[in-house]
Write a protein that holds these residues in place. Structure first.
Motif, PDB file in Angstrom:
ATOM      1  N   CYS A  29      32.835  -6.687 -17.159  1.00  0.00           N
ATOM      2  CA  CYS A  29      33.426  -7.579 -16.163  1.00  0.00           C
ATOM      3  C   CYS A  29      32.425  -8.652 -15.762  1.00  0.00           C
ATOM      4  O   CYS A  29      31.214  -8.514 -15.976  1.00  0.00           O
ATOM      5  N   GLY A  30      32.934  -9.739 -15.162  1.00  0.00           N
ATOM      6  CA  GLY A  30      32.098 -10.875 -14.807  1.00  0.00           C
ATOM      7  C   GLY A  30      31.749 -10.960 -13.342  1.00  0.00           C
ATOM      8  O   GLY A  30      31.030 -11.869 -12.918  1.00  0.00           O
ATOM      9  N   ASP A  31      32.233 -10.016 -12.528  1.00  0.00           N
ATOM     10  CA  ASP A  31      31.841  -9.952 -11.119  1.00  0.00           C
ATOM     11  C   ASP A  31      31.958  -8.510 -10.657  1.00  0.00           C
ATOM     12  O   ASP A  31      32.428  -7.645 -11.399  1.00  0.00           O
ATOM     13  N   THR A  32      31.534  -8.230  -9.421  1.00  0.00           N
ATOM     14  CA  THR A  32      31.473  -6.847  -8.957  1.00  0.00           C
ATOM     15  C   THR A  32      32.776  -6.358  -8.320  1.00  0.00           C
ATOM     16  O   THR A  32      32.899  -5.172  -8.033  1.00  0.00           O
ATOM     17  N   ALA A  33      33.742  -7.255  -8.118  1.00  0.00           N
ATOM     18  CA  ALA A  33      34.974  -6.874  -7.429  1.00  0.00           C
ATOM     19  C   ALA A  33      35.682  -5.677  -8.072  1.00  0.00           C
ATOM     20  O   ALA A  33      36.094  -4.746  -7.382  1.00  0.00           O
ATOM     21  N   PRO A  34      35.857  -5.673  -9.407  1.00  0.00           N
ATOM     22  CA  PRO A  34      36.577  -4.551 -10.027  1.00  0.00           C
ATOM     23  C   PRO A  34      35.671  -3.389 -10.435  1.00  0.00           C
ATOM     24  O   PRO A  34      36.162  -2.402 -11.001  1.00  0.00           O
ATOM     25  N   LEU A  35      34.368  -3.484 -10.153  1.00  0.00           N
ATOM     26  CA  LEU A  35      33.414  -2.545 -10.729  1.00  0.00           C
ATOM     27  C   LEU A  35      33.642  -1.103 -10.288  1.00  0.00           C
ATOM     28  O   LEU A  35      33.641  -0.182 -11.115  1.00  0.00           O
ATOM     29  N   LEU A  36      33.807  -0.868  -8.989  1.00  0.00           N
ATOM     30  CA  LEU A  36      33.994   0.506  -8.516  1.00  0.00           C
ATOM     31  C   LEU A  36      35.239   1.136  -9.129  1.00  0.00           C
ATOM     32  O   LEU A  36      35.230   2.314  -9.501  1.00  0.00           O
ATOM     33  N   LEU A  62      23.002  -5.454  -6.284  1.00  0.00           N
ATOM     34  CA  LEU A  62      22.358  -4.356  -5.560  1.00  0.00           C
ATOM     35  C   LEU A  62      23.354  -3.619  -4.677  1.00  0.00           C
ATOM     36  O   LEU A  62      23.344  -2.388  -4.601  1.00  0.00           O
ATOM     37  N   LEU A  63      24.207  -4.377  -3.989  1.00  0.00           N
ATOM     38  CA  LEU A  63      25.213  -3.750  -3.135  1.00  0.00           C
ATOM     39  C   LEU A  63      26.173  -2.909  -3.977  1.00  0.00           C
ATOM     40  O   LEU A  63      26.548  -1.805  -3.583  1.00  0.00           O
ATOM     41  N   ALA A  64      26.541  -3.428  -5.141  1.00  0.00           N
ATOM     42  CA  ALA A  64      27.429  -2.680  -6.034  1.00  0.00           C
ATOM     43  C   ALA A  64      26.736  -1.418  -6.548  1.00  0.00           C
ATOM     44  O   ALA A  64      27.351  -0.349  -6.653  1.00  0.00           O
ATOM     45  N   ALA A  70      26.602   5.941  -4.349  1.00  0.00           N
ATOM     46  CA  ALA A  70      27.163   6.715  -3.242  1.00  0.00           C
ATOM     47  C   ALA A  70      28.447   7.425  -3.670  1.00  0.00           C
ATOM     48  O   ALA A  70      28.677   8.590  -3.337  1.00  0.00           O
ATOM     49  N   ALA A  71      29.290   6.711  -4.420  1.00  0.00           N
ATOM     50  CA  ALA A  71      30.581   7.276  -4.824  1.00  0.00           C
ATOM     51  C   ALA A  71      30.493   8.110  -6.099  1.00  0.00           C
ATOM     52  O   ALA A  71      31.271   9.044  -6.295  1.00  0.00           O
ATOM     53  N   HIS A  72      29.541   7.760  -6.965  1.00  0.00           N
ATOM     54  CA  HIS A  72      29.402   8.443  -8.262  1.00  0.00           C
ATOM     55  C   HIS A  72      27.927   8.726  -8.534  1.00  0.00           C
ATOM     56  O   HIS A  72      27.299   8.077  -9.386  1.00  0.00           O
ATOM     57  N   PRO A  73      27.334   9.690  -7.820  1.00  0.00           N
ATOM     58  CA  PRO A  73      25.882   9.948  -7.937  1.00  0.00           C
ATOM     59  C   PRO A  73      25.431  10.358  -9.331  1.00  0.00           C
ATOM     60  O   PRO A  73      24.250  10.250  -9.655  1.00  0.00           O
ATOM     61  N   GLY A  74      26.342  10.803 -10.164  1.00  0.00           N
ATOM     62  CA  GLY A  74      25.954  11.197 -11.512  1.00  0.00           C
ATOM     63  C   GLY A  74      25.913  10.050 -12.499  1.00  0.00           C
ATOM     64  O   GLY A  74      25.512  10.236 -13.653  1.00  0.00           O
ATOM     65  N   HIS A  96      17.987   5.783  -4.049  1.00  0.00           N
ATOM     66  CA  HIS A  96      18.453   6.566  -5.201  1.00  0.00           C
ATOM     67  C   HIS A  96      17.468   6.404  -6.364  1.00  0.00           C
ATOM     68  O   HIS A  96      17.741   5.684  -7.313  1.00  0.00           O
ATOM     69  N   PRO A  97      16.299   7.057  -6.294  1.00  0.00           N
ATOM     70  CA  PRO A  97      15.292   6.841  -7.327  1.00  0.00           C
ATOM     71  C   PRO A  97      15.640   7.411  -8.687  1.00  0.00           C
ATOM     72  O   PRO A  97      15.200   6.896  -9.705  1.00  0.00           O
ATOM     73  N   GLN A  98      16.434   8.470  -8.735  1.00  0.00           N
ATOM     74  CA  GLN A  98      16.744   9.087 -10.014  1.00  0.00           C
ATOM     75  C   GLN A  98      17.999   8.447 -10.621  1.00  0.00           C
ATOM     76  O   GLN A  98      18.971   8.170  -9.921  1.00  0.00           O
TER      77      GLN A  98
END
Length: 212
Positions: A29-36, A62-64, A70-74, A96-98
């Motif tokens: 994708c070309g922006d973060t809107a659909p990323l989550l 960074l926000l994404a 937060a939503a998908h820690p794995g 989230h260092p790991q």
């Protein structure tokens, strides 16, 4: 794998390179809107995304990344940037260092390095661009336990911050594996990092170094 990059040409190039390396790219994708939504749909091992994305081209990536972790820690996150942005990187690592990585875009040309970094963040490792580590070493620091480290111990810790294993550090510094283990033990001791089953001392040592 999901790729988020606002430059259509670079995005297509990255997807082609990764596909040629046998890495499955589920979406781009070309922006973060659909990323989550894409991450929720495809549950990728890792996401590769630019730090500066539309609409403001400042910290959308960074926000994404924070939202994904937060939503998908794995899911591993590998950030790309044209510039060394150490402040933002340290903040993201501290949260989230790991499973987190940060490479400069110039590294994209080296597909072996890029694919290796993606595989490592997907496996939960931390990967930092050597130039980012170098800039962090040059930054002014307040007095602290890092001052107790010898020059060689700082070399070892800097390579740890890049995400290198003891074996890789030994090869890079042309020293024995036992010597590296000794330096690592000394680093843990000087940084007051006692054995603790609830903490990964290697990650904590790197974070201590980055926070300076």
């Amino acid at each position: 794998m999901i790729v988020a990059e606002d430059s259509a040409l670079l995005r297509q190039g990255i997807v082609r390179l990764l596909t040629d390396e046998g890495i499955e790219v589920a979406a781009a994708c070309g922006d973060t809107a659909p990323l989550l939504a894409l991450v929720a749909e495809h549950t990728p091992d890792a996401v590769l995304l630019d730090i500066r994305m539309p609409p403001t081209h400042t910290d959308e990536g960074l926000l994404a990344a924070a939202a994904i972790r937060a939503a998908h820690p794995g899911t591993g996150v590998l950030l790309l940037s044209q510039y060394v942005e150490t402040t933002s990187t340290v903040q993201a690592l501290a949260q989230h260092p790991q499973g987190f990585g940060y490479l400069l875009k110039e590294r994209v040309a080296d597909i072996d390095e890029l694919s290796d970094a993606l595989k490592r963040v997907a496996a939960g490792e931390t990967v930092l661009d050597p130039l980012v580590v170098s800039r962090l070493m040059e930054a002014p620091r307040l007095p602290g336990p890092l001052d107790e480290l010898t020059g060689r111990e700082r070399d070892v810790l800097a390579l740890m911050a890049e995400g290198r294993s003891n074996e890789a550090i030994a090869q890079k510094l042309v020293i024995g594996g036992k010597t590296v283990e000794t330096h690592v033990r000394n680093i843990f001791g000087k940084l007051r990092l006692e054995p603790d089953l609830l903490e990964h001392r290697r990650v904590v040592a790197v974070l201590t170094y980055l926070r300076g």
